[in-house]
Design an enzyme around this catalytic site. Structure first.
Site, mmCIF file in Angstrom:
data_model
loop_
_atom_site.group_PDB
_atom_site.id
_atom_site.type_symbol
_atom_site.label_atom_id
_atom_site.label_comp_id
_atom_site.label_asym_id
_atom_site.label_seq_id
_atom_site.Cartn_x
_atom_site.Cartn_y
_atom_site.Cartn_z
ATOM 1 N N HIS A 97 0.831 -1.210 0.000
ATOM 2 C CA HIS A 97 0.000 0.000 0.000
ATOM 3 C C HIS A 97 0.868 1.265 0.000
ATOM 4 O O HIS A 97 0.570 2.236 -0.694
ATOM 5 C CB HIS A 97 -0.936 -0.017 1.217
ATOM 6 C CG HIS A 97 -1.828 1.170 1.318
ATOM 7 N ND1 HIS A 97 -2.897 1.373 0.473
ATOM 8 C CD2 HIS A 97 -1.819 2.227 2.167
ATOM 9 C CE1 HIS A 97 -3.503 2.494 0.791
ATOM 10 N NE2 HIS A 97 -2.870 3.039 1.814
ATOM 11 N N ARG A 136 11.290 15.239 10.970
ATOM 12 C CA ARG A 136 11.164 16.140 9.821
ATOM 13 C C ARG A 136 9.968 17.095 9.913
ATOM 14 O O ARG A 136 9.714 17.843 8.983
ATOM 15 C CB ARG A 136 11.062 15.307 8.542
ATOM 16 C CG ARG A 136 12.378 14.629 8.199
ATOM 17 C CD ARG A 136 12.191 13.483 7.206
ATOM 18 N NE ARG A 136 13.469 12.922 6.812
ATOM 19 C CZ ARG A 136 14.185 12.070 7.538
ATOM 20 N NH1 ARG A 136 13.746 11.672 8.718
ATOM 21 N NH2 ARG A 136 15.344 11.617 7.106
#
Length: 158
Positions: A97, A136
Protein backbone atom coordinates in the site's frame (compact mmCIF):
# COMPACT_ATOMS: atom_id res chain seq x y z
CA UNK A 1 31.43 42.40 -19.47
CA UNK A 2 30.44 41.78 -15.84
CA UNK A 3 27.46 39.68 -14.89
CA UNK A 4 25.44 40.43 -11.76
CA UNK A 5 24.88 37.05 -10.14
CA UNK A 6 23.08 38.47 -7.07
CA UNK A 7 19.69 37.86 -8.66
CA UNK A 8 20.50 34.14 -8.69
CA UNK A 9 21.02 33.95 -4.92
CA UNK A 10 18.90 30.98 -3.81
CA UNK A 11 18.40 32.49 -0.34
CA UNK A 12 17.01 35.78 -1.59
CA UNK A 13 13.24 36.15 -1.31
CA UNK A 14 10.98 38.85 -2.76
CA UNK A 15 10.04 41.83 -0.62
CA UNK A 16 7.14 41.74 1.81
CA UNK A 17 5.41 44.24 -0.49
CA UNK A 18 5.42 41.71 -3.33
CA UNK A 19 4.44 38.82 -1.09
CA UNK A 20 1.65 40.86 0.46
CA UNK A 21 -0.19 40.75 -2.88
CA UNK A 22 0.21 37.03 -3.43
CA UNK A 23 -2.09 34.15 -2.50
CA UNK A 24 -0.96 30.73 -1.38
CA UNK A 25 -2.83 27.51 -0.69
CA UNK A 26 -1.93 24.61 1.53
CA UNK A 27 -3.57 21.23 0.99
CA UNK A 28 -2.96 19.13 4.08
CA UNK A 29 -3.74 15.47 4.68
CA UNK A 30 -5.48 14.78 7.97
CA UNK A 31 -4.04 11.25 8.09
CA UNK A 32 -1.00 11.32 10.41
CA UNK A 33 -2.10 14.76 11.61
CA UNK A 34 0.43 14.66 14.45
CA UNK A 35 3.00 14.97 11.64
CA UNK A 36 1.15 16.98 8.97
CA UNK A 37 -0.28 19.70 11.21
CA UNK A 38 3.11 20.85 12.56
CA UNK A 39 4.28 20.99 8.93
CA UNK A 40 1.20 23.04 8.01
CA UNK A 41 1.74 25.44 10.91
CA UNK A 42 5.42 25.76 9.93
CA UNK A 43 4.42 26.64 6.37
CA UNK A 44 1.86 29.22 7.51
CA UNK A 45 4.33 30.78 9.96
CA UNK A 46 7.01 30.99 7.27
CA UNK A 47 4.70 32.57 4.69
CA UNK A 48 3.43 35.19 7.16
CA UNK A 49 6.94 35.88 8.47
CA UNK A 50 7.96 36.84 4.94
CA UNK A 51 4.99 39.13 4.34
CA UNK A 52 2.06 37.04 3.14
CA UNK A 53 -1.06 38.15 5.03
CA UNK A 54 -2.72 35.24 6.81
CA UNK A 55 -5.96 36.00 4.94
CA UNK A 56 -4.06 35.29 1.69
CA UNK A 57 -3.35 31.72 2.79
CA UNK A 58 -6.07 29.17 2.11
CA UNK A 59 -5.97 25.79 3.83
CA UNK A 60 -7.84 22.79 2.48
CA UNK A 61 -7.99 19.59 4.52
CA UNK A 62 -8.22 16.23 2.74
CA UNK A 63 -8.43 12.77 4.32
CA UNK A 64 -5.07 11.36 3.18
CA UNK A 65 -2.10 11.66 0.87
CA UNK A 66 -3.84 10.23 -2.21
CA UNK A 67 -6.42 13.02 -2.02
CA UNK A 68 -3.77 15.77 -2.05
CA UNK A 69 -3.69 15.82 -5.86
CA UNK A 70 -7.45 16.25 -6.15
CA UNK A 71 -7.40 19.04 -3.56
CA UNK A 72 -4.63 20.88 -5.40
CA UNK A 73 -6.36 20.44 -8.78
CA UNK A 74 -9.61 21.79 -7.38
CA UNK A 75 -7.91 24.87 -5.96
CA UNK A 76 -6.25 25.49 -9.33
CA UNK A 77 -9.65 25.56 -11.03
CA UNK A 78 -11.50 27.66 -8.47
CA UNK A 79 -9.12 30.36 -7.28
CA UNK A 80 -6.28 32.63 -8.29
CA UNK A 81 -3.38 31.17 -6.35
CA UNK A 82 0.33 31.87 -6.84
CA UNK A 83 1.52 28.53 -5.40
CA UNK A 84 0.12 25.46 -3.69
CA UNK A 85 1.89 23.41 -1.02
CA UNK A 86 0.72 19.83 -0.54
CA UNK A 87 1.52 18.39 2.88
CA UNK A 88 1.22 14.74 3.78
CA UNK A 89 2.95 11.85 5.48
CA UNK A 90 3.07 8.22 4.37
CA UNK A 91 4.68 5.74 6.75
CA UNK A 92 5.72 2.39 5.34
CA UNK A 93 3.90 -0.66 6.61
CA UNK A 94 4.02 -4.36 5.87
CA UNK A 95 2.01 -4.19 2.64
CA UNK A 96 2.63 -2.67 -0.79
CA UNK A 97 0.00 0.00 0.00
CA UNK A 98 2.88 2.39 0.85
CA UNK A 99 4.28 2.06 -2.68
CA UNK A 100 0.91 2.68 -4.32
CA UNK A 101 0.15 5.75 -2.22
CA UNK A 102 3.61 7.26 -2.75
CA UNK A 103 3.47 6.62 -6.49
CA UNK A 104 -0.03 8.06 -6.77
CA UNK A 105 0.69 11.33 -4.98
CA UNK A 106 4.08 11.79 -6.64
CA UNK A 107 2.70 11.22 -10.13
CA UNK A 108 -0.33 13.40 -9.40
CA UNK A 109 1.77 16.36 -8.28
CA UNK A 110 4.15 15.90 -11.21
CA UNK A 111 1.19 15.94 -13.61
CA UNK A 112 -0.19 19.14 -12.07
CA UNK A 113 3.22 20.80 -12.30
CA UNK A 114 3.61 19.74 -15.93
CA UNK A 115 0.43 21.70 -16.72
CA UNK A 116 2.38 24.82 -15.79
CA UNK A 117 -0.58 26.75 -14.35
CA UNK A 118 0.47 27.00 -10.70
CA UNK A 119 3.51 25.53 -8.98
CA UNK A 120 2.58 22.67 -6.65
CA UNK A 121 5.17 22.10 -3.97
CA UNK A 122 5.68 18.51 -2.78
CA UNK A 123 5.94 18.49 1.01
CA UNK A 124 4.98 14.87 1.48
CA UNK A 125 7.07 12.77 3.81
CA UNK A 126 7.58 9.16 2.70
CA UNK A 127 9.31 7.41 5.57
CA UNK A 128 9.99 3.94 6.89
CA UNK A 129 9.02 4.66 10.47
CA UNK A 130 7.23 7.32 12.47
CA UNK A 131 10.37 8.66 14.17
CA UNK A 132 11.75 9.67 10.78
CA UNK A 133 8.61 11.73 10.23
CA UNK A 134 8.78 13.30 13.69
CA UNK A 135 12.38 14.32 12.96
CA UNK A 136 11.16 16.14 9.82
CA UNK A 137 8.08 17.95 11.14
CA UNK A 138 9.89 20.17 13.63
CA UNK A 139 12.36 17.72 15.12
CA UNK A 140 16.11 17.39 14.77
CA UNK A 141 15.96 17.52 10.94
CA UNK A 142 13.87 20.67 10.74
CA UNK A 143 10.39 21.18 9.38
CA UNK A 144 9.65 20.20 5.80
CA UNK A 145 6.58 22.46 5.87
CA UNK A 146 8.90 25.45 6.36
CA UNK A 147 11.03 24.27 3.44
CA UNK A 148 7.89 23.86 1.33
CA UNK A 149 6.82 27.44 2.07
CA UNK A 150 10.22 28.84 1.08
CA UNK A 151 10.12 26.79 -2.12
CA UNK A 152 6.58 28.01 -2.84
CA UNK A 153 7.73 31.63 -2.50
CA UNK A 154 10.61 31.04 -4.89
CA UNK A 155 8.43 29.25 -7.45
CA UNK A 156 5.61 31.80 -7.28
CA UNK A 157 8.13 34.50 -8.12
CA UNK A 158 10.01 32.96 -11.03
Amino acid sequence: MTTDFSKYDANRLPSAEVLGRQRYAIVVADWNSDITYPMMFGAIETLTKHGVPVENIDVLHVPGAVELTYGAARIMKEERIDAIIVIGCVIQGDTPHFDYVCQSVTQGVATLNAQGKVPVIFSVLTVKEKQQALDRCGGKLGNKGVEGAVTAIHMANL
